[in-house]
Design a protein around this motif. Structure first.
Motif, PDB file in Angstrom:
ATOM      1  N   LEU A   1      86.188  18.399  47.552  1.00 26.45           N
ATOM      2  CA  LEU A   1      84.973  17.613  47.349  1.00 26.45           C
ATOM      3  C   LEU A   1      84.209  18.094  46.119  1.00 26.45           C
ATOM      4  CD1 LEU A   1      83.659  17.273  51.027  1.00 26.45           C
ATOM      5  CD2 LEU A   1      84.694  15.486  49.612  1.00 26.45           C
ATOM      6  N   GLN A   2      84.183  19.414  45.930  1.00 21.22           N
ATOM      7  CA  GLN A   2      83.500  19.969  44.760  1.00 21.22           C
ATOM      8  C   GLN A   2      84.191  19.528  43.474  1.00 21.22           C
ATOM      9  OE1 GLN A   2      83.177  24.233  44.766  1.00 21.22           O
ATOM     10  NE2 GLN A   2      82.141  24.319  42.793  1.00 21.22           N
ATOM     11  N   ALA A   3      85.528  19.558  43.489  1.00 24.89           N
ATOM     12  CA  ALA A   3      86.282  19.133  42.310  1.00 24.89           C
ATOM     13  C   ALA A   3      86.043  17.653  42.022  1.00 24.89           C
ATOM     14  CB  ALA A   3      87.770  19.400  42.516  1.00 24.89           C
ATOM     15  N   GLN A   4      86.010  16.842  43.080  1.00 28.32           N
ATOM     16  CA  GLN A   4      85.752  15.416  42.911  1.00 28.32           C
ATOM     17  C   GLN A   4      84.349  15.177  42.376  1.00 28.32           C
ATOM     18  OE1 GLN A   4      86.541  13.883  46.816  1.00 28.32           O
ATOM     19  NE2 GLN A   4      88.762  14.073  46.619  1.00 28.32           N
ATOM     20  N   GLN A   5      83.385  15.967  42.877  1.00 29.08           N
ATOM     21  CA  GLN A   5      82.011  15.817  42.413  1.00 29.08           C
ATOM     22  C   GLN A   5      81.890  16.187  40.941  1.00 29.08           C
ATOM     23  OE1 GLN A   5      79.360  14.505  44.263  1.00 29.08           O
ATOM     24  NE2 GLN A   5      78.544  14.425  42.188  1.00 29.08           N
ATOM     25  N   GLU A   6      82.638  17.200  40.526  1.00 26.32           N
ATOM     26  CA  GLU A   6      82.611  17.598  39.118  1.00 26.32           C
ATOM     27  C   GLU A   6      83.172  16.490  38.234  1.00 26.32           C
ATOM     28  OE1 GLU A   6      84.714  21.270  38.977  1.00 26.32           O
ATOM     29  OE2 GLU A   6      83.061  22.442  39.840  1.00 26.32           O
TER      30      GLU A   6
END
Length: 276
Positions: free
Chosen positions: A154-159
């Protein structure tokens, strides 16, 4: 009195049976995700994962606890990162852990019934506790690891979303545009500040148009961040030109005492671009 080695050998010889019995008894009408797949490759992988689990779980009776938990964690991580398991609700996965635990407790009872020892109660009781504790540990670690894996994704997608939603677009050799759209919360505002500075340096930008016409509302903290961006840009030799500043955002900035003295501001992006 039966030994740990005896029980280990009893279980490990039945590892294939454990996997076959487990899969054949799956109630596919009352589960979802990986357990209902009809893809032969997915099914084979699922069975292999289950079979590997038995090899590790059985070793609890002949290896030190730390070594066992290290091997178990490796297996759990591989399953937690598996796409099919990520797409399977956790409660279904935990239900299968419980079903497999019942298989082991059933085999423990079978082994106990086969034993002719009358004084082995304490041993069987210890094995029962060890199995229950091991499964409890496995279930807790699985939830922890899969949560970490999902959060990382999710963090990677948010980035990626942040990067796509705050691009520095070159208009000519030294001029670029930063169009901002949607709600800007503090985390995104911080990313915009860092990304804009980095991109301006990398692309040799000396003039940056920042368009806020697509931003409906920002809070006081975000307003501070945006004006910090203006100051930081000027410190690295980039002239910021602000456009599309909505009245409510302007009011927030004034209430905060933010200064517009050194900023070039236009009401629309088209007016700003006329300066090219």
């Amino acid at each position: 009195m039966p030994s740990n080695q005896d029980f280990y050998e009893f279980l490990i010889k039945r590892a294939k049976q454990l996997t076959d019995d487990w899969y054949n008894s799956l109630d596919k009408s009352n589960t979802s995700g990986v357990y209902t797949s009809s893809n032969p490759q997915v099914i084979e992988t699922l069975k292999q994962q289950n079979f590997e689990f038995h090899g590790i779980l059985c070793s609890i009776f002949i290896t030190e606890r730390l070594a066992f938990e290290q091997e178990l964690d490796k297996w759990i991580l591989s399953v937690a990162e598996d796409k099919e398991h990520i797409n399977t609700p956790n409660h279904h996965i935990l239900k299968e852990f419980v079903r497999v635990r019942e298989q082991y407790l059933g085999f423990l009872q079978e082994f106990k019934d086969m034993s002719s020892e009358e004084d082995g109660f304490d041993v069987f009781n210890e094995w029962w506790k060890l199995l229950v504790q091991s499964f409890d540990h496995a279930m807790v670690r699985f939830v922890e690891m899969q949560t970490a894996v999902v959060n990382k994704q999710l963090q990677a997608q948010q980035e990626v979303i942040n990067e796509l939603s705050s691009p520095v677009i070159k208009l000519n050799e030294h001029t670029a545009l930063l169009p901002l759209v949607g709600n800007i919360e503090p985390t995104r505002a911080e990313y915009i500040l860092e990304n804009a500075l980095e991109q301006c340096v990398e692309k040799g930008v000396t003039q940056l148009f920042i368009d806020l016409s697509g931003v409906v509302l920002i809070d006081t903290m975000v307003a501070h961040q945006l004006f910090n961006l203006m100051d930081a840009l000027q410190l690295i030799g980039v002239k910021p030109i602000l456009s599309g500043l909505r009245p409510e955002i302007a009011q927030t900035a004034v209430q905060l005492g933010l200064k517009f003295d050194n900023l070039t501001i236009t009401s629309t992006l088209s007016q700003a671009l006329n300066r090219l």
